[in-house]
Design an enzyme around this catalytic site. Structure first.
Site, PDB file in Angstrom:
ATOM      1  N   SER A 110      35.498  51.231  53.581  1.00  0.00           N
ATOM      2  CA  SER A 110      34.236  50.071  52.895  1.00  0.00           C
ATOM      3  C   SER A 110      32.987  50.211  53.801  1.00  0.00           C
ATOM      4  O   SER A 110      33.173  50.698  54.964  1.00  0.00           O
ATOM      5  CB  SER A 110      34.414  48.553  52.993  1.00  0.00           C
ATOM      6  OG  SER A 110      34.168  47.737  52.532  1.00  0.00           O
ATOM      7  N   TYR A 134      26.326  51.201  48.455  1.00  0.00           N
ATOM      8  CA  TYR A 134      25.842  50.656  47.712  1.00  0.00           C
ATOM      9  C   TYR A 134      24.143  51.549  47.502  1.00  0.00           C
ATOM     10  O   TYR A 134      23.908  51.760  48.229  1.00  0.00           O
ATOM     11  CB  TYR A 134      25.350  49.152  47.821  1.00  0.00           C
ATOM     12  CG  TYR A 134      27.213  48.376  47.295  1.00  0.00           C
ATOM     13  CD1 TYR A 134      27.734  47.555  46.790  1.00  0.00           C
ATOM     14  CD2 TYR A 134      27.313  48.148  48.657  1.00  0.00           C
ATOM     15  CE1 TYR A 134      28.509  47.436  46.022  1.00  0.00           C
ATOM     16  CE2 TYR A 134      28.341  46.626  48.720  1.00  0.00           C
ATOM     17  CZ  TYR A 134      29.136  46.668  47.648  1.00  0.00           C
ATOM     18  OH  TYR A 134      30.075  46.494  47.603  1.00  0.00           O
ATOM     19  N   THR A 160      29.473  52.311  44.401  1.00  0.00           N
ATOM     20  CA  THR A 160      29.966  50.856  43.853  1.00  0.00           C
ATOM     21  C   THR A 160      28.865  50.681  42.821  1.00  0.00           C
ATOM     22  O   THR A 160      27.561  50.734  43.678  1.00  0.00           O
ATOM     23  CB  THR A 160      30.149  49.938  44.563  1.00  0.00           C
ATOM     24  OG1 THR A 160      31.768  50.430  45.240  1.00  0.00           O
ATOM     25  CG2 THR A 160      30.374  48.735  43.729  1.00  0.00           C
ATOM     26  N   ARG A 169      31.725  33.658  43.582  1.00  0.00           N
ATOM     27  CA  ARG A 169      33.529  33.598  43.980  1.00  0.00           C
ATOM     28  C   ARG A 169      33.595  32.257  44.165  1.00  0.00           C
ATOM     29  O   ARG A 169      32.682  31.514  45.698  1.00  0.00           O
ATOM     30  CB  ARG A 169      33.676  34.439  45.126  1.00  0.00           C
ATOM     31  CG  ARG A 169      33.702  36.335  44.409  1.00  0.00           C
ATOM     32  CD  ARG A 169      33.616  36.963  45.978  1.00  0.00           C
ATOM     33  NE  ARG A 169      33.414  38.195  45.383  1.00  0.00           N
ATOM     34  CZ  ARG A 169      32.753  38.893  45.916  1.00  0.00           C
ATOM     35  NH1 ARG A 169      33.242  39.328  47.126  1.00  0.00           N
ATOM     36  NH2 ARG A 169      32.294  40.624  45.212  1.00  0.00           N
ATOM     37  N   LYS A 243      32.442  53.770  41.096  1.00  0.00           N
ATOM     38  CA  LYS A 243      33.414  53.150  41.385  1.00  0.00           C
ATOM     39  C   LYS A 243      33.008  51.638  40.689  1.00  0.00           C
ATOM     40  O   LYS A 243      32.040  51.339  40.848  1.00  0.00           O
ATOM     41  CB  LYS A 243      33.801  52.682  42.440  1.00  0.00           C
ATOM     42  CG  LYS A 243      35.350  51.406  42.583  1.00  0.00           C
ATOM     43  CD  LYS A 243      35.692  51.098  44.390  1.00  0.00           C
ATOM     44  CE  LYS A 243      36.528  50.185  44.334  1.00  0.00           C
ATOM     45  NZ  LYS A 243      35.783  48.746  43.923  1.00  0.00           N
ATOM     46  N   HIS A 267      36.224  46.023  40.554  1.00  0.00           N
ATOM     47  CA  HIS A 267      36.062  44.740  42.116  1.00  0.00           C
ATOM     48  C   HIS A 267      36.851  44.078  42.162  1.00  0.00           C
ATOM     49  O   HIS A 267      36.716  43.098  42.746  1.00  0.00           O
ATOM     50  CB  HIS A 267      34.561  44.642  41.666  1.00  0.00           C
ATOM     51  CG  HIS A 267      33.794  44.810  43.340  1.00  0.00           C
ATOM     52  ND1 HIS A 267      32.497  45.350  43.135  1.00  0.00           N
ATOM     53  CD2 HIS A 267      33.968  44.010  44.691  1.00  0.00           C
ATOM     54  CE1 HIS A 267      32.065  45.181  44.251  1.00  0.00           C
ATOM     55  NE2 HIS A 267      32.987  44.580  44.820  1.00  0.00           N
ATOM     56  N   ARG A 270      36.843  40.780  41.574  1.00  0.00           N
ATOM     57  CA  ARG A 270      35.686  39.610  42.048  1.00  0.00           C
ATOM     58  C   ARG A 270      33.925  40.145  41.613  1.00  0.00           C
ATOM     59  O   ARG A 270      33.090  39.338  42.513  1.00  0.00           O
ATOM     60  CB  ARG A 270      35.734  40.208  43.662  1.00  0.00           C
ATOM     61  CG  ARG A 270      37.188  39.816  44.463  1.00  0.00           C
ATOM     62  CD  ARG A 270      37.181  41.268  45.319  1.00  0.00           C
ATOM     63  NE  ARG A 270      36.326  40.784  46.958  1.00  0.00           N
ATOM     64  CZ  ARG A 270      36.443  39.030  47.445  1.00  0.00           C
ATOM     65  NH1 ARG A 270      38.028  38.882  47.117  1.00  0.00           N
ATOM     66  NH2 ARG A 270      35.655  39.534  48.463  1.00  0.00           N
ATOM     67  N   ARG A 303      50.686  46.980  42.095  1.00  0.00           N
ATOM     68  CA  ARG A 303      51.677  46.041  43.582  1.00  0.00           C
ATOM     69  C   ARG A 303      52.912  47.272  42.868  1.00  0.00           C
ATOM     70  O   ARG A 303      54.024  46.808  44.000  1.00  0.00           O
ATOM     71  CB  ARG A 303      52.155  44.670  42.067  1.00  0.00           C
ATOM     72  CG  ARG A 303      50.931  44.145  42.647  1.00  0.00           C
ATOM     73  CD  ARG A 303      50.274  44.001  44.294  1.00  0.00           C
ATOM     74  NE  ARG A 303      49.350  43.232  44.077  1.00  0.00           N
ATOM     75  CZ  ARG A 303      47.860  43.188  44.025  1.00  0.00           C
ATOM     76  NH1 ARG A 303      47.786  44.361  43.357  1.00  0.00           N
ATOM     77  NH2 ARG A 303      47.324  42.635  43.794  1.00  0.00           N
ATOM     78  N   GLY A 322      44.201  47.518  46.930  1.00  0.00           N
ATOM     79  CA  GLY A 322      43.672  46.995  48.047  1.00  0.00           C
ATOM     80  C   GLY A 322      43.775  46.376  48.442  1.00  0.00           C
ATOM     81  O   GLY A 322      44.287  46.108  50.184  1.00  0.00           O
TER      82      GLY A 322
END
Length: 377
Positions: A110, A134, A160, A169, A243, A267, A270, A303, A322
């Site tokens: 990131s 970005y 992204t 959020r 992405k 994302h 988010r 998962r 993530g």
């Protein structure tokens, strides 16, 4: 973890991590946008699919490997870019990079990494990495990140494209997370790559109240188009992945812009709430770029190893994780992330065997069915 209890699945790590991570950071990591509809549906999408196993196939020797942008990985699970790894463990991205390298999988770093790109490469020199960026308003920031990635021997750039503005959020707003992180000395360890760049003379910005949220809001550019993606391709020889694509129309535009890969992603739930779950968007994106050289990956809600197999059955080349990485970090740094990857690899191998797949080339759409579309007898 209680004495004598083994962590045998990602959910075990998540449960333990939630009792370890600082409450402010836990809210940041696990939260989604608005009502968190997409956050929940991204996981639920995997649970809708059921396997149609092939039996009596020789699966005694299974090859789990595949390639990403020409680089071989041990199994089709890579690491999505997530911010502030040191919020989960003091070793931060260095631990994640070491675990990824030990498993021969690719890690996306990131632009809010709490470790420098050079230090990440030094910690895991043989690892495969892509740099998440970005298209910032100040193009110099974008250029500097690309240059740092190239200097640190990264293998790709990941842009992204679903963050024209910052998602709402609610828990972060209630906690005033970003202001706390930037102003409270107790969180000084979360200083990240992008903050260092913004404070350099060449890209200096004056932040109101030193709010990290202000920095991001001013830096991310709501005016970007595919022309900006083409510009990023021109300034770097590295392969470029975008992405945040969730529709066939946007996938075709991405291919026309010359991208090398698409990460189908919401994302982590988010940004815009109520968007389609990435797994549900995946087949449409795959179909849209069929016949091109564009590779397609997916993240959001992965998962289990069976989830990875489902993603491949719907056309993904690999599935990215993530939050599970954050849970692993909290439960032991490099050892914890290694544990997460061990579990997912073992589960994926078992799922391959039990569906009659000796290699990833055997995995196709015939292996799964949406349970909501099954005929009711």
């Amino acid at each position: 973890m209680s004495h004598g209890t083994r962590r045998v699945c990602v959910d075990d790590y998540e449960k333990d991590a939630k009792s370890i991570i600082d409450p402010l950071m836990l809210d940041y990591y696990q939260g989604g946008a608005d009502e968190e509809i997409t956050l929940k549906e991204s996981r639920a999408a995997f649970r809708r699919y059921r396997f149609r196993p092939r039996i009596l196939r020789d699966v005694s020797n299974r090859d789990l490997s595949t390639t990403i942008l020409g680089h071989r990985i041990a199994f089709p699970c890579c690491i999505s870019p997530t911010a502030f790894h040191k919020g989960a463990h003091p070793d931060g991205e260095l631990a994640t990079a070491k675990a990824a390298a030990s498993h021969d999988v690719m890690m996306a770093v990131s632009s809010s990494s709490t470790c420098s790109l050079a230090d990440i490469t030094k910690a895991a020199p043989t690892g495969l990495r892509m740099m998440q960026i970005y298209p910032f308003k100040n193009r110099k920031i974008t250029e500097l990140l690309v240059q740092q990635a190239e200097k640190a021997n990264f293998q790709a750039i990941l842009v992204t494209v679903d963050a024209a503005v910052y998602g709402k959020r609610r828990q972060d707003l209630r906690n005033d997370t970003f202001k706390v992180v930037i102003t409270n000395p107790a969180y000084a360890f979360l200083r990240c790559v992008i903050m260092d760049l913004i404070e350099e003379d060449v890209v200096r910005a004056t932040a109101e109240g030193d709010s990290l949220l202000w920095i991001y809001a001013q830096s991310i550019d709501a005016s970007i188009t595919w022309e900006d993606i083409k510009w990023i391709k021109r300034i770097s020889a590295l392969p470029l992945v975008v992405k945040g694509v969730l529709t066939g129309e946007m996938a075709r535009e991405a291919a026309a812009a010359g991208v090398d890969g698409i990460l189908v992603s919401a994302h982590g739930g988010r940004q815009l709430d109520s968007v389609i779950a990435p797994l549900d968007a995946l087949p449409e994106v795959v179909e849209a770029v069929h016949g091109t050289n564009v590779e397609v990956y997916v993240d959001g809600g992965v998962r289990t190893g069976a989830d990875i197999l489902k993603a491949l059955a719907l056309g993904a080349r690999a599935a990215f994780i993530g939050r599970p990485v954050i849970w692993g970090l909290a439960c032991g740094g490099e050892t914890g992330v290694t544990g997460i990857l061990d579990i997912l690899k073992d589960e994926f191998s078992r799922a391959m065997a039990l569906t009659g797949c000796a290699n990833v080339g055997c995995i196709d759409r015939s292996l799964i069915v949406d349970k909501t579309k099954l005929c009711r007898l």
